[in-house]
Motif scaffolding. Structure first.
Motif, PDB file in Angstrom:
ATOM      1  N   LEU A   1      18.250 -27.348  -0.891  1.00 45.67           N
ATOM      2  CA  LEU A   1      19.490 -26.588  -0.769  1.00 45.67           C
ATOM      3  C   LEU A   1      20.481 -26.882  -1.898  1.00 45.67           C
ATOM      4  CD1 LEU A   1      19.849 -27.049   3.077  1.00 45.67           C
ATOM      5  CD2 LEU A   1      19.339 -24.913   1.901  1.00 45.67           C
TER       6      LEU A   1
ATOM      7  N   ASP B   1      19.021 -21.537   1.206  1.00 47.94           N
ATOM      8  CA  ASP B   1      20.280 -21.156   1.842  1.00 47.94           C
ATOM      9  C   ASP B   1      20.290 -21.379   3.350  1.00 47.94           C
ATOM     10  OD1 ASP B   1      18.547 -19.177   2.659  1.00 47.94           O
ATOM     11  OD2 ASP B   1      19.515 -17.572   1.524  1.00 47.94           O
ATOM     12  N   LYS B   2      19.308 -22.133   3.868  1.00 50.89           N
ATOM     13  CA  LYS B   2      19.246 -22.328   5.316  1.00 50.89           C
ATOM     14  C   LYS B   2      18.614 -23.677   5.620  1.00 50.89           C
ATOM     15  CE  LYS B   2      17.252 -20.363   9.549  1.00 50.89           C
ATOM     16  NZ  LYS B   2      16.381 -19.293  10.106  1.00 50.89           N
TER      17      LYS B   2
END
Length: 296
Positions: free
Chosen positions: A123, A139-140
């Motif tokens: 990330l 993004d997660k």
């Protein structure tokens, strides 16, 4: 009902001159069998483990290296799936550079004996990963359900961001896996001390893996590693004062092996002398947001 005990083998993966692709995969297979022979239920390899495949290739640019490593993606997945199934062990196959719609990513994959694969893209990218490789950031945060409770994977630089580790804790995570690649003492100690800080702040286990040693011929992507892998806890009862279950010998090619007892972790949440995960004052975040609005 969750299982309570988990035996973990986390690698201090020694860089050596792999003479061929077959040599690389064969060496990984031997290491997996070694860890299982010592009773491991979970085996963790470091960040960029497949970059070792560059050692017997001509020197490449970072973009060329990304394309070259991505070509191994199917073989990488098949290899770890097969060993996970045959040895009946969970394997974090380090990280591997592969291509997705948004570009190349640094992806960690966790392989289960039943064929399940849980993935986590890194990330937070370092300046080198953003500017020289170049890679795209994830993004997660993937919260992974297991027989031992919830896990998360924070890859190397990710562990240096307290808000991400807190998100994992607030999601019920009890074990964070941190595959890393650091090529100097500076980078290593940043990651190491943040692993221990996150374990204290969030009252969960953190397991660190990394590369050690060096290649005979320099490669601009991966040429040397500096690490002392470890398995960390809160610095509070019922654990040891230093918050270390086990740590390796600095820069030696080896596995660090220890058993995690999740009943002890639950006891720490209830009976610890302090409880930083529960005692934090959420008003801080509201006040900070208010200050930022007023500054604007």
């Amino acid at each position: 009902m969750y299982m309570q005990n988990l035996k973990v083998a986390t690698a201090q993966y020694g860089l050596a001159d792999a003479e061929s692709d077959a040599d690389f995969w064969s060496r990984l297979g031997r290491k997996l069998r070694e860890a299982v022979a010592k009773g491991a239920n979970l085996i963790i390899f470091p960040e960029y483990v497949t970059a070792h495949l560059l050692s017997h290739q001509p020197v490449m640019t970072h973009e060329e290296a990304c394309r070259h490593l991505d070509a191994y993606t199917s073989e990488y997945i098949a290899f770890f799936q097969r060993y996970s199934r045959e040895l009946n062990v969970i394997i974090l196959g380090g990280t591997h550079i592969c291509q997705e719609d948004k570009g190349y990513v640094n992806k960690a994959s966790l392989f289960f004996p039943d064929g399940r694969i849980e993935e986590q893209n890194k990330l937070h990218l370092t300046p080198e990963e953003r500017n020289r490789w170049p890679l795209a950031a994830g993004d997660k945060l993937n919260i992974i359900e297991t027989q031992w409770g919830r896990w998360a994977i924070l890859t190397c630089y990710d562990i240096e961001f307290p808000e991400l580790a807190r998100l994992a804790g607030e999601s019920g995570v009890q074990l964070v896996l941190c595959p890393s690649y650091t090529d100097s003492a500076f980078g290593y100690y940043r990651v190491r001390y943040c692993c221990q800080a996150r374990a204290i702040e969030n009252q969960y286990y953190v397991v660190l893996s990394g590369m050690v040693g060096s290649l005979p011929d320099e490669r601009p992507q991966v040429d040397q590693g500096y690490c002392q892998a470890g398995i960390f806890t809160p610095c509070d009862v019922p654990f040891s004062a230093d918050g270390i279950i086990q740590a390796g010998e600095l820069n030696r090619d080896m596995f660090v092996i220890a058993e995690l007892d999740f009943a002890k972790l639950h006891a720490n949440h209830k009976q610890g002398v302090v409880a930083p995960f529960y005692d934090r004052r959420r008003v801080y975040s509201r006040e900070l947001r208010k200050m930022r609005i007023e500054e604007c």
